[in-house]
Design a protein around this motif. Structure first.
Motif, PDB file in Angstrom:
ATOM      1  N   LEU A  26      -7.956   3.755  -4.038  1.00 43.30           N
ATOM      2  CA  LEU A  26      -9.071   4.255  -3.255  1.00 43.30           C
ATOM      3  C   LEU A  26      -8.953   5.765  -3.180  1.00 43.30           C
ATOM      4  O   LEU A  26      -8.071   6.287  -2.493  1.00 43.30           O
ATOM      5  CB  LEU A  26      -9.091   3.649  -1.849  1.00 43.30           C
ATOM      6  N   GLU A  42       0.829  -1.193   0.000  1.00 41.39           N
ATOM      7  CA  GLU A  42       0.000   0.000   0.000  1.00 41.39           C
ATOM      8  C   GLU A  42       0.871   1.254   0.000  1.00 41.39           C
ATOM      9  O   GLU A  42       1.997   1.247   0.499  1.00 41.39           O
ATOM     10  CB  GLU A  42      -0.919   0.036   1.223  1.00 41.39           C
ATOM     11  N   TRP A  66     -10.372  -2.678   0.117  1.00 41.56           N
ATOM     12  CA  TRP A  66      -9.755  -1.941   1.215  1.00 41.56           C
ATOM     13  C   TRP A  66     -10.544  -2.171   2.494  1.00 41.56           C
ATOM     14  O   TRP A  66     -11.781  -2.144   2.489  1.00 41.56           O
ATOM     15  CB  TRP A  66      -9.694  -0.445   0.912  1.00 41.56           C
ATOM     16  N   TYR A  67      -9.830  -2.399   3.561  1.00 41.80           N
ATOM     17  CA  TYR A  67     -10.381  -2.480   4.899  1.00 41.80           C
ATOM     18  C   TYR A  67      -9.644  -1.478   5.766  1.00 41.80           C
ATOM     19  O   TYR A  67      -8.565  -1.008   5.415  1.00 41.80           O
ATOM     20  CB  TYR A  67     -10.227  -3.890   5.471  1.00 41.80           C
ATOM     21  N   ARG A  68     -10.225  -1.150   6.908  1.00 41.81           N
ATOM     22  CA  ARG A  68      -9.560  -0.236   7.810  1.00 41.81           C
ATOM     23  C   ARG A  68      -9.802  -0.652   9.249  1.00 41.81           C
ATOM     24  O   ARG A  68     -10.789  -1.301   9.576  1.00 41.81           O
ATOM     25  CB  ARG A  68     -10.023   1.206   7.584  1.00 41.81           C
ATOM     26  N   TYR A 126      -5.328   1.615   6.976  1.00 39.78           N
ATOM     27  CA  TYR A 126      -6.039   1.061   5.836  1.00 39.78           C
ATOM     28  C   TYR A 126      -5.240  -0.093   5.252  1.00 39.78           C
ATOM     29  O   TYR A 126      -4.050   0.044   4.958  1.00 39.78           O
ATOM     30  CB  TYR A 126      -6.279   2.139   4.780  1.00 39.78           C
ATOM     31  N   TYR A 127      -5.907  -1.222   5.088  1.00 39.86           N
ATOM     32  CA  TYR A 127      -5.278  -2.435   4.595  1.00 39.86           C
ATOM     33  C   TYR A 127      -5.835  -2.816   3.234  1.00 39.86           C
ATOM     34  O   TYR A 127      -7.049  -2.842   3.035  1.00 39.86           O
ATOM     35  CB  TYR A 127      -5.511  -3.603   5.558  1.00 39.86           C
ATOM     36  N   CYS A 128      -4.948  -3.137   2.338  1.00 39.92           N
ATOM     37  CA  CYS A 128      -5.336  -3.657   1.039  1.00 39.92           C
ATOM     38  C   CYS A 128      -5.565  -5.157   1.142  1.00 39.92           C
ATOM     39  O   CYS A 128      -4.852  -5.855   1.860  1.00 39.92           O
ATOM     40  CB  CYS A 128      -4.248  -3.349   0.008  1.00 39.92           C
ATOM     41  N   ILE A 176     -13.531   3.401  -5.355  1.00 39.78           N
ATOM     42  CA  ILE A 176     -12.537   2.369  -5.588  1.00 39.78           C
ATOM     43  C   ILE A 176     -12.430   2.123  -7.089  1.00 39.78           C
ATOM     44  O   ILE A 176     -13.432   2.129  -7.807  1.00 39.78           O
ATOM     45  CB  ILE A 176     -12.878   1.072  -4.829  1.00 39.78           C
ATOM     46  N   CYS A 191      -2.601   0.346  -4.079  1.00 41.76           N
ATOM     47  CA  CYS A 191      -2.144  -0.968  -3.656  1.00 41.76           C
ATOM     48  C   CYS A 191      -1.720  -1.745  -4.885  1.00 41.76           C
ATOM     49  O   CYS A 191      -2.525  -1.948  -5.798  1.00 41.76           O
ATOM     50  CB  CYS A 191      -3.250  -1.709  -2.904  1.00 41.76           C
TER      51      CYS A 191
END
Length: 125
Positions: free
Chosen positions: A80, A6, A36-38, A93-95, A69, A22
């Motif tokens: 994002l 990321e 994407w998550y956070r 934030y995680y891909c 997105i 990402c």
């Protein structure tokens, strides 16, 4: 092995914007979906947005109308675009990607879930 990296995180004032990216690399046969998550301090990791190989998108209610997105399949990259950022958007934030690896035979082509290391987004009021 597939890796997700990321970039684009940082600090921004409320109302501002950031664009996260990402990039997936490694022995990739296909990327079926990316998203994407956070995770904010003291909270569970939550979905932000996803996009499938067919271009279907899904957004959390909290970001609809503000985040977009997108995906570049030729570069194995997902973006994002975050606008009208709020302090409550502050999180790591995680891909995420669901991938199939080139080394798998056709009859055993697994769908593997891969996570990036995360990038910090801080929104100040």
């Amino acid at each position: 092995q597939v890796q997700l990296v990321e970039s684009g995180g940082g600090s921004v004032q409320a109302g501002g914007s950031l664009r996260l990216s990402c990039a997936a690399s490694g022995s990739i046969f296909s990327i079926n979906a990316m998203g994407w998550y956070r995770q904010a301090p003291g909270k569970q990791r939550e979905l932000v947005a996803t996009i499938t190989s067919g271009g279907n998108t899904n957004y959390a209610d909290s970001v609809k109308g503000r985040f977009t997105i997108s995906r570049d399949n030729t570069k194995n990259t997902v973006h994002l675009q975050m606008s009208s950022l709020k302090p409550e958007d502050t999180a790591v934030y995680y891909c995420n990607a669901v991938v199939s690896e080139s080394g798998d035979p056709v009859w055993y082509r697994r769908n593997l879930e891969v996570w990036g290391q995360g990038t910090l987004v801080t929104v100040s009021s």
